[in-house]
Design a protein around this motif. Structure first.
Motif, PDB file in Angstrom:
ATOM      1  N   PRO A   4      36.918  -7.592  10.516  1.00 26.01           N
ATOM      2  CA  PRO A   4      35.719  -8.497  11.185  1.00 26.01           C
ATOM      3  C   PRO A   4      36.155  -8.279  13.072  1.00 26.01           C
ATOM      4  CG  PRO A   4      36.756  -9.974   9.969  1.00 26.01           C
ATOM      5  CD  PRO A   4      37.594  -9.042   9.648  1.00 26.01           C
ATOM      6  N   TRP A   5      34.723  -8.652  13.546  1.00 25.70           N
ATOM      7  CA  TRP A   5      35.017  -8.807  14.890  1.00 25.70           C
ATOM      8  C   TRP A   5      35.827 -10.172  15.326  1.00 25.70           C
ATOM      9  CZ3 TRP A   5      34.155  -6.515  19.977  1.00 25.70           C
ATOM     10  CH2 TRP A   5      33.262  -4.970  19.873  1.00 25.70           C
ATOM     11  N   ASN A  56      38.367 -13.273   4.647  1.00 28.83           N
ATOM     12  CA  ASN A  56      36.300 -12.024   4.705  1.00 28.83           C
ATOM     13  C   ASN A  56      37.364 -10.956   5.334  1.00 28.83           C
ATOM     14  OD1 ASN A  56      35.456 -13.824   5.574  1.00 28.83           O
ATOM     15  ND2 ASN A  56      35.681 -14.464   7.662  1.00 28.83           N
ATOM     16  N   LEU A  86      35.816  -7.788   2.587  1.00 27.74           N
ATOM     17  CA  LEU A  86      34.557  -6.795   3.027  1.00 27.74           C
ATOM     18  C   LEU A  86      35.942  -5.453   2.918  1.00 27.74           C
ATOM     19  CD1 LEU A  86      35.076  -8.003   7.337  1.00 27.74           C
ATOM     20  CD2 LEU A  86      33.185  -7.367   5.481  1.00 27.74           C
ATOM     21  N   ARG A 100      23.251  -4.385  15.283  1.00 25.99           N
ATOM     22  CA  ARG A 100      23.977  -5.003  14.330  1.00 25.99           C
ATOM     23  C   ARG A 100      23.587  -5.914  14.157  1.00 25.99           C
ATOM     24  NH1 ARG A 100      28.284  -3.735  18.169  1.00 25.99           N
ATOM     25  NH2 ARG A 100      29.083  -1.444  18.283  1.00 25.99           N
ATOM     26  N   ALA A 145      24.283  -9.105  12.126  1.00 27.30           N
ATOM     27  CA  ALA A 145      26.220  -9.384  12.280  1.00 27.30           C
ATOM     28  C   ALA A 145      25.505 -10.824  11.903  1.00 27.30           C
ATOM     29  CB  ALA A 145      27.001  -9.319  13.701  1.00 27.30           C
ATOM     30  N   ASN A 190      31.244 -11.741   9.074  1.00 30.12           N
ATOM     31  CA  ASN A 190      30.656  -9.609   8.594  1.00 30.12           C
ATOM     32  C   ASN A 190      30.134  -9.227   7.573  1.00 30.12           C
ATOM     33  OD1 ASN A 190      30.564  -7.450  10.639  1.00 30.12           O
ATOM     34  ND2 ASN A 190      31.620  -6.414  10.162  1.00 30.12           N
ATOM     35  N   HIS A 243      25.386  -6.523   7.409  1.00 29.98           N
ATOM     36  CA  HIS A 243      26.392  -5.874   7.249  1.00 29.98           C
ATOM     37  C   HIS A 243      27.172  -5.996   8.738  1.00 29.98           C
ATOM     38  CE1 HIS A 243      24.239  -5.215   3.281  1.00 29.98           C
ATOM     39  NE2 HIS A 243      25.147  -4.510   3.082  1.00 29.98           N
ATOM     40  N   GLY A 244      26.643  -6.431   9.547  1.00 33.01           N
ATOM     41  CA  GLY A 244      27.168  -6.026  10.976  1.00 33.01           C
ATOM     42  C   GLY A 244      27.617  -4.609  11.346  1.00 33.01           C
ATOM     43  N   THR A 245      28.681  -4.402  12.147  1.00 33.12           N
ATOM     44  CA  THR A 245      29.284  -2.676  12.116  1.00 33.12           C
ATOM     45  C   THR A 245      29.308  -1.955  11.022  1.00 33.12           C
ATOM     46  OG1 THR A 245      31.470  -3.689  12.588  1.00 33.12           O
ATOM     47  CG2 THR A 245      30.635  -3.776  14.548  1.00 33.12           C
TER      48      THR A 245
END
Length: 413
Positions: A54-55, A104, A108, A348, A350, A354, A372-374
């Protein structure tokens, strides 16, 4: 069961496909007259499971401080008089701890692995074509520090091995990388349109119109108000309603008291026709320092990335577009034709973590598959398959407890 799927991006189309396979009567609703016309239109193209970081991670706060004031920064925060932007930003910082990041990443990667396997299965079943390449993803580093700090389970490789995997990197200042040979790439827009066509053959109907509002009575959604393209309104009704509207999902469900912590994260992409095949990459790549991804889509080079918190603004920022283009030409001189570059931006959806929203809501017949973000393209098939199981009363093949918990952890207020 009659199901209305709201939103025909890659998430909505995949959901419609798996719901139809589960025996439901599905109608797909979108304001565009074709699938994949917004966030799925020109994204980075990666099916990125092994690098599903995640970011929000421990290294980002320091980087944000370094990027302050830079118009071409990979992550750009444009302060607005918007309480939700500030609340989202604070929640994002809370997700940057080592413990939250590890938590996270587990969610993911679990969903990503399942989704990638579902995509491979779907491809074998249907023969769908979308400029796909199953050649892995090479995450390359241009500084020793970045390479030391990078986490994940991908195989670490030397500079020499990077160039062996992707010879087009031979002129780049690469110190090493990490290699995930099972990851893939492909055109999400082409996939969405091709899968929508296959779904139509299964009986999925497509309705065009702008979704104005959801109606609710007695703890259930009673219908959607739809503005028809030819004018006027109508109400569409079903047994169940699935929201797959990306960044616009919270705007639709908030009046019903379903408050989602989703904020638009504006991303950019550049698409170049291949000019010199000997200089152009074919393996999908990730440039960690500049937060860019590179995918080969047939005779096109797709480069995408960066993130900008600027509300629902979709205007192209020339400086950010040119920054991406400069990086491409620096790494792969002569590979693409900059005179024919196509620039694009999309929003996106976000969450701070994420981790997406997949599952039921407080309304008995209202479901979510959004946020779902990126990683929307990476998680599309798995998310659609999980949602179809949940809506059908079946236990999904992967544990969804953590994904469901995100509905409560990631609320505003």
């Amino acid at each position: 069961m009659r199901v209305l799927v709201l939103g025909a991006g890659v998430i909505g189309v995949a959901s419609a496909w798996y719901l139809s396979k589960a025996g439901h009567e599905v109608t797909l609703v979108d304001r565009h007259d074709a699938a994949g016309m917004e966030t799925s239109f020109a994204n980075g193209g990666q099916i990125s499971v092994s690098h599903a970081q995640p970011w929000a991670n421990p290294r980002v706060p320091r980087k944000i401080l370094k990027w302050l004031g830079r118009e071409d920064a990979p992550l750009l925060f444009r302060p607005r008089a918007d309480l939700r932007q500030w609340l989202w930003g604070l929640a994002f910082l809370r997700e940057c701890t080592p413990a939250r990041t590890a938590h996270n990443i587990r969610q993911l990667v679990s969903l990503g692995v399942y989704s990638r396997a579902s995509l491979v299965e779907l491809r074998a079943e249907t023969g769908i074509e979308y400029d796909q390449l199953a050649r892995g993803i090479l995450h390359f580093y241009t500084s020793e520090r970045e390479m030391r700090e990078h986490g994940g389970d991908a195989e670490r490789v030397s500079r020499e091995r990077c160039i062996e995997i992707e010879p087009a990197l031979r002129n780049a200042r690469v110190v090493g990388g990490s290699w995930s040979p099972l990851d893939e790439s492909g055109d999400a827009h082409k996939f969405a349109q091709a899968l929508a066509a296959l779904a139509a053959k299964r009986g999925v109907r497509f309705r065009t119109g702008r979704i104005l509002a959801l109606g609710a009575e007695g703890g259930r959604v009673s219908g959607i108000r739809l503005a028809r393209p030819e004018g006027g309104e109508e109400v569409l009704r079903a047994d169940a309603y699935l929201v797959c509207l990306g960044s616009y999902s919270p705007l639709l469900v908030r009046p019903l008291g379903v408050d989602l912590m989703i904020y638009p994260l504006k991303g950019y992409s550049v698409t170049l026709p291949v000019a010199d095949p000997s200089m152009a990459y074919t393996v999908s790549l990730t440039d960690d320092e500049h937060k860019l991804v590179f995918s080969r889509l047939g005779e096109r080079l797709r480069i995408a990335g960066t993130a900008e918190l600027n509300g629902y603004n979709t205007e192209l920022n020339e400086m950010r577009c040119q920054a991406i283009l400069r990086r491409v030409l620096e790494l792969f001189p002569g590979a693409g034709d900059p005179a024919r570059a196509q620039f694009w931006t999309g929003l996106r959806p976000a969450t701070p973590s994420n981790v997406p929203y997949i599952g039921a809501t407080r309304y008995a017949n209202l479901y979510l598959n959004t946020g779902h973000g990126t990683l929307g393209w990476t998680m599309a098939c798995g998310s659609g398959r999980v949602l179809a199981d949940l809506l059908s009363g079946r236990k999904p093949e992967i544990d969804t407890a953590e994904l469901a918990l995100a509905r409560y952890e990631n609320r505003f207020g």
